[in-house]
Design an enzyme around this catalytic site. Structure first.
Site, PDB file in Angstrom:
ATOM      1  N   ASP A  47      -2.323  -2.551 -16.724  1.00 35.20           N
ATOM      2  CA  ASP A  47      -3.261  -2.930 -17.787  1.00 35.20           C
ATOM      3  C   ASP A  47      -4.573  -2.145 -17.735  1.00 35.20           C
ATOM      4  O   ASP A  47      -5.353  -2.189 -18.680  1.00 35.20           O
ATOM      5  CB  ASP A  47      -3.555  -4.432 -17.692  1.00 35.20           C
ATOM      6  CG  ASP A  47      -2.287  -5.254 -17.853  1.00 35.20           C
ATOM      7  OD1 ASP A  47      -1.486  -4.932 -18.750  1.00 35.20           O
ATOM      8  OD2 ASP A  47      -2.077  -6.199 -17.068  1.00 35.20           O
TER       9      ASP A  47
ATOM     10  N   SER B 165       5.725 -13.998 -16.667  1.00 35.35           N
ATOM     11  CA  SER B 165       6.422 -14.051 -17.967  1.00 35.35           C
ATOM     12  C   SER B 165       7.937 -14.032 -17.782  1.00 35.35           C
ATOM     13  O   SER B 165       8.671 -14.733 -18.496  1.00 35.35           O
ATOM     14  CB  SER B 165       5.981 -12.899 -18.878  1.00 35.35           C
ATOM     15  OG  SER B 165       6.092 -11.657 -18.216  1.00 35.35           O
TER      16      SER B 165
ATOM     17  N   ARG C 231       3.130   2.676 -13.513  1.00 39.74           N
ATOM     18  CA  ARG C 231       2.964   2.545 -14.970  1.00 39.74           C
ATOM     19  C   ARG C 231       1.559   3.007 -15.379  1.00 39.74           C
ATOM     20  O   ARG C 231       1.374   3.548 -16.460  1.00 39.74           O
ATOM     21  CB  ARG C 231       3.208   1.093 -15.401  1.00 39.74           C
ATOM     22  CG  ARG C 231       4.624   0.603 -15.053  1.00 39.74           C
ATOM     23  CD  ARG C 231       4.759  -0.889 -15.290  1.00 39.74           C
ATOM     24  NE  ARG C 231       3.843  -1.650 -14.461  1.00 39.74           N
ATOM     25  CZ  ARG C 231       3.678  -2.966 -14.522  1.00 39.74           C
ATOM     26  NH1 ARG C 231       4.401  -3.677 -15.389  1.00 39.74           N
ATOM     27  NH2 ARG C 231       2.836  -3.589 -13.731  1.00 39.74           N
TER      28      ARG C 231
HETATM   29  N1  HAX Z   1     -11.196  -8.225  -8.690  1.00 38.11           N
HETATM   30  C1  HAX Z   1     -11.848  -9.055  -7.866  1.00 38.11           C
HETATM   31  N2  HAX Z   1     -11.244  -9.823  -6.923  1.00 38.11           N
HETATM   32  C2  HAX Z   1      -9.911  -9.677  -6.817  1.00 38.11           C
HETATM   33  C3  HAX Z   1      -9.176  -8.787  -7.599  1.00 38.11           C
HETATM   34  C4  HAX Z   1      -9.869  -8.046  -8.593  1.00 38.11           C
HETATM   35  N3  HAX Z   1      -9.247  -7.225  -9.434  1.00 38.11           N
HETATM   36  N4  HAX Z   1      -7.872  -8.868  -7.251  1.00 38.11           N
HETATM   37  C5  HAX Z   1      -7.801  -9.782  -6.258  1.00 38.11           C
HETATM   38  N5  HAX Z   1      -9.033 -10.283  -6.010  1.00 38.11           N
HETATM   39  C6  HAX Z   1      -9.378 -11.345  -5.098  1.00 38.11           C
HETATM   40  C7  HAX Z   1      -8.656 -12.626  -5.490  1.00 38.11           C
HETATM   41  O1  HAX Z   1      -9.333 -13.271  -6.578  1.00 38.11           O
HETATM   42  C8  HAX Z   1      -8.662 -13.409  -4.208  1.00 38.11           C
HETATM   43  O2  HAX Z   1      -9.945 -13.936  -4.041  1.00 38.11           O
HETATM   44  P1  HAX Z   1     -10.183 -15.414  -3.431  1.00 38.11           P
HETATM   45  O3  HAX Z   1      -9.505 -15.411  -2.092  1.00 38.11           O
HETATM   46  O4  HAX Z   1     -11.657 -15.539  -3.368  1.00 38.11           O
HETATM   47  O5  HAX Z   1      -9.526 -16.354  -4.418  1.00 38.11           O
HETATM   48  C9  HAX Z   1      -8.446 -12.305  -3.172  1.00 38.11           C
HETATM   49  O6  HAX Z   1      -8.892 -11.077  -3.799  1.00 38.11           O
HETATM   50  C10 HAX Z   1      -7.024 -12.148  -2.709  1.00 38.11           C
HETATM   51  O7  HAX Z   1      -6.204 -11.938  -3.833  1.00 38.11           O
HETATM   52  P2  HAX Z   1      -4.869 -11.040  -3.701  1.00 38.11           P
HETATM   53  O8  HAX Z   1      -3.978 -11.705  -2.729  1.00 38.11           O
HETATM   54  O9  HAX Z   1      -5.245  -9.628  -3.459  1.00 38.11           O
HETATM   55  O10 HAX Z   1      -4.285 -11.101  -5.187  1.00 38.11           O
HETATM   56  P3  HAX Z   1      -3.309 -12.198  -5.820  1.00 38.11           P
HETATM   57  O11 HAX Z   1      -1.926 -11.836  -5.491  1.00 38.11           O
HETATM   58  O12 HAX Z   1      -3.779 -13.568  -5.491  1.00 38.11           O
HETATM   59  O13 HAX Z   1      -3.601 -11.969  -7.374  1.00 38.11           O
HETATM   60  C11 HAX Z   1      -3.936 -10.722  -9.338  1.00 38.11           C
HETATM   61  C12 HAX Z   1      -3.118 -10.856  -8.051  1.00 38.11           C
HETATM   62  C13 HAX Z   1      -3.299  -9.667 -10.222  1.00 38.11           C
HETATM   63  C14 HAX Z   1      -3.926 -12.060 -10.099  1.00 38.11           C
HETATM   64  C15 HAX Z   1      -5.392 -10.325  -8.958  1.00 38.11           C
HETATM   65  O14 HAX Z   1      -5.380  -9.084  -8.319  1.00 38.11           O
HETATM   66  C16 HAX Z   1      -6.319 -10.282 -10.166  1.00 38.11           C
HETATM   67  O15 HAX Z   1      -6.875 -11.320 -10.542  1.00 38.11           O
HETATM   68  N6  HAX Z   1      -6.504  -9.065 -10.804  1.00 38.11           N
HETATM   69  C17 HAX Z   1      -7.296  -8.964 -12.005  1.00 38.11           C
HETATM   70  C18 HAX Z   1      -6.514  -9.421 -13.221  1.00 38.11           C
HETATM   71  C19 HAX Z   1      -5.395  -8.455 -13.568  1.00 38.11           C
HETATM   72  O16 HAX Z   1      -5.579  -7.262 -13.627  1.00 38.11           O
HETATM   73  N7  HAX Z   1      -4.203  -8.995 -13.841  1.00 38.11           N
HETATM   74  C20 HAX Z   1      -3.045  -8.213 -14.240  1.00 38.11           C
HETATM   75  C21 HAX Z   1      -2.048  -8.030 -13.126  1.00 38.11           C
HETATM   76  C22 HAX Z   1      -0.837  -7.218 -13.529  1.00 38.11           C
HETATM   77  C23 HAX Z   1      -0.064  -7.943 -14.552  1.00 38.11           C
HETATM   78  O17 HAX Z   1       0.536  -8.969 -14.361  1.00 38.11           O
HETATM   79  N8  HAX Z   1      -0.093  -7.423 -15.735  1.00 38.11           N
HETATM   80  O18 HAX Z   1       0.446  -8.062 -16.755  1.00 38.11           O
END
Ligand code: HAX
Length: 433
Positions: A373, A241, A327
């Site tokens: 979150d 964002s 947070r």
């Molecule tokens: N549940 C399951 N699998 C997860 C995971 C979770 N909460 N978090 C990461 N992973 C997985 C990824 O999907 C990825 O899998 P693949 O290789 O199969 O694609 C792997 O673990 C490596 O990911 P990462 O390097 O640890 O995480 P990224 O930096 O790529 O992504 C995210 C970060 C926040 C997008 C990710 O942790 C996620 O999808 N979390 C759940 C959604 C979430 O809570 N989002 C909010 C984040 C905070 C924010 O911005 N708030 O506004």
């Protein structure tokens, strides 16, 4: 010139001189190297912009102008009979780098109150949208519709000098921040309470008045809103964002258009929408298990089932953080102090014990810990705000503070149009030879 603008101007004049000489002497200095993994991997960690308001450390979490959240709770002015910081104070700190006095914050509350009127056509636009329009889509549309009031766009059309861009952006920022709670509360009351709107109470502060216009006058809920709108305000510049607002703003789009773009980005489930996804996940779990007090074993089985079906566990993981999000911990602290016996909050705390080892066990998740979150929805549900499709709007009202402050800084420092380089697969094949 108002008192805040004057300080901002003085601070920015100093920084402009420093940046100019720094680039003259050290402009060619290498500060980073980029790997192919980063090129394919969402540019993780690539140092590519300056963000004055806040900085994120993977282990320690967010610092706003050098202050972490416990320090903000200690040092920012509060409302009498409340211990939580006023977001007005954080806005002042982010814009000027200085901690405000109580009187500064009172002035800012009044100033935002004075600037808060929302144009009628924005209400008309919201009224014309179908009931099933997601609240984040409504927020985005409402912000775009208010662009008709942009001081920047009006002055630009009249031929404003580039040396005045910062001034017009400051005006837009102050007006927008002032209007946002009214627009956001209107969306809530329209979407969930048959358009039964509540007038603002001018004696209240920005966050307290927002809570009031939403329809929640419990002093603890007001207190929660002050904390909530403070801790969600900024998370350095690289998150989606913030970066979107920065990128769109770099084209000299007005603050209204830039912020609406940032809000569209916040509305994605991997980013801000995760706050609604978390509570949806919890509600689904409680319904499936037919209990409001599931055991840790039941929670673990449900989490595993979600993972097996190819879903992420919302509220867990982060692109930068490698520890429980401060947070999250701050919200946990609020709940421990104010609502220690809340059942829904207890479910969140049990998830906090159960989920990290399961995610760790997958062997690929870089951060198994909860992010911001994972906690916020349960606090809102406890106070009766159960309409979870609205949750990201609350996040957005807060996030506006940080990204708009940074837009002011981008304008005053004269940051140029952002334009990184993309590469083709042919280039990649060639470069690895
Ligand atoms: N549940 C399951 N699998 C997860 C995971 C979770 N909460 N978090 C990461 N992973 C997985 C990824 O999907 C990825 O899998 P693949 O290789 O199969 O694609 C792997 O673990 C490596 O990911 P990462 O390097 O640890 O995480 P990224 O930096 O790529 O992504 C995210 C970060 C926040 C997008 C990710 O942790 C996620 O999808 N979390 C759940 C959604 C979430 O809570 N989002 C909010 C984040 C905070 C924010 O911005 N708030 O506004």
């Amino acid at each position: 010139m108002d008192r805040l603008k004057k300080i901002f101007k003085e601070k920015s004049d100093e920084l402009k001189v420093e940046v100019k000489s720094l680039l003259k002497e050290h402009g060619g200095k290498k500060v980073d190297e980029v790997t192919l993994r980063q090129v394919f991997g969402g540019m993780r960690g690539v140092k590519s912009m300056v963000w004055t308001a806040s900085n994120l450390d993977a282990e320690e979490g967010i610092r706003f102008r050098g202050y972490n959240i416990p320090q903000l709770r200690e040092k920012l002015p509060t409302r009498s009979n409340d211990n939580e910081p006023l977001p007005e104070g954080l806005f002042w700190l982010m814009l000027t780098g200085e901690l405000p006095e109580a009187d500064d914050v009172r002035w800012l509350s009044d100033e935002w109150e004075r600037r808060g009127a929302v144009p009628q056509h924005t209400y008309d636009l919201l009224d014309s949208l179908p009931d099933n329009t997601h609240p984040m889509a409504q927020l985005s549309a409402a912000i775009v519709s208010m662009e008709s009031e942009s001081v920047f766009s009006a002055r630009y059309a009249e031929g404003m000098s580039k040396h005045d861009y910062w001034d017009a952006t400051y005006e837009d920022t102050m007006n927008l921040v002032a209007k946002l709670p009214r627009v956001a509360a209107y969306i809530y009351r329209k979407s969930f309470y048959g358009n039964d709107q509540i007038n603002p109470d001018n004696r209240l502060d920005w966050a307290g008045n927002f809570a009031h216009q939403l329809g929640y006058d419990d002093p603890k809920f007001r207190s929660l809103m002050r904390l909530y709108l403070t801790i969600h305000a900024d998370h350095e510049g690289g998150n989606a964002s913030a970066h979107t607002t920065h990128l769109v703003g770099s084209t000299l789009s007005s603050a209204y258009l830039a912020l609406a773009s940032g809000m569209n980005s916040l509305a994605g489930p991997l980013h801000g929408l995760a706050n609604q996804e978390v509570i949806k996940f919890i509600f689904e779990m409680l319904e499936e298990l037919c209990t409001d007090d599931p055991s840790k074993e039941q929670i673990a089985a449900f989490v595993q089932k979600k993972l097996d079906s190819g879903k992420v566990i919302p509220g867990y993981g982060h692109a930068v953080l490698r520890q429980p999000d401060p947070r999250f911990m701050t919200q946990k602290g609020f709940a421990e102090r104010n609502i220690p016996d809340s059942k829904i909050v207890n479910v969140v705390w049990n998830l906090f014990e159960v989920v990290p080892p399961i995610l760790e066990g997958l062997g690929k998740v870089k951060n198994p810990w909860p992010n911001v979150d994972a906690h916020s929805g349960a606090l809102l549900v406890h106070f009766g705000l159960k309409e979870y499709t609205y949750y990201t709007v609350l996040f957005g009202v807060s996030r506006a503070l940080g990204v708009l402050v940074s837009l002011c800084w981008s304008r005053v420092l004269g940051f140029p149009l952002e334009r990184p380089k993309s590469v083709t697969m042919d280039w990649v094949r060639e470069v690895i030879k």
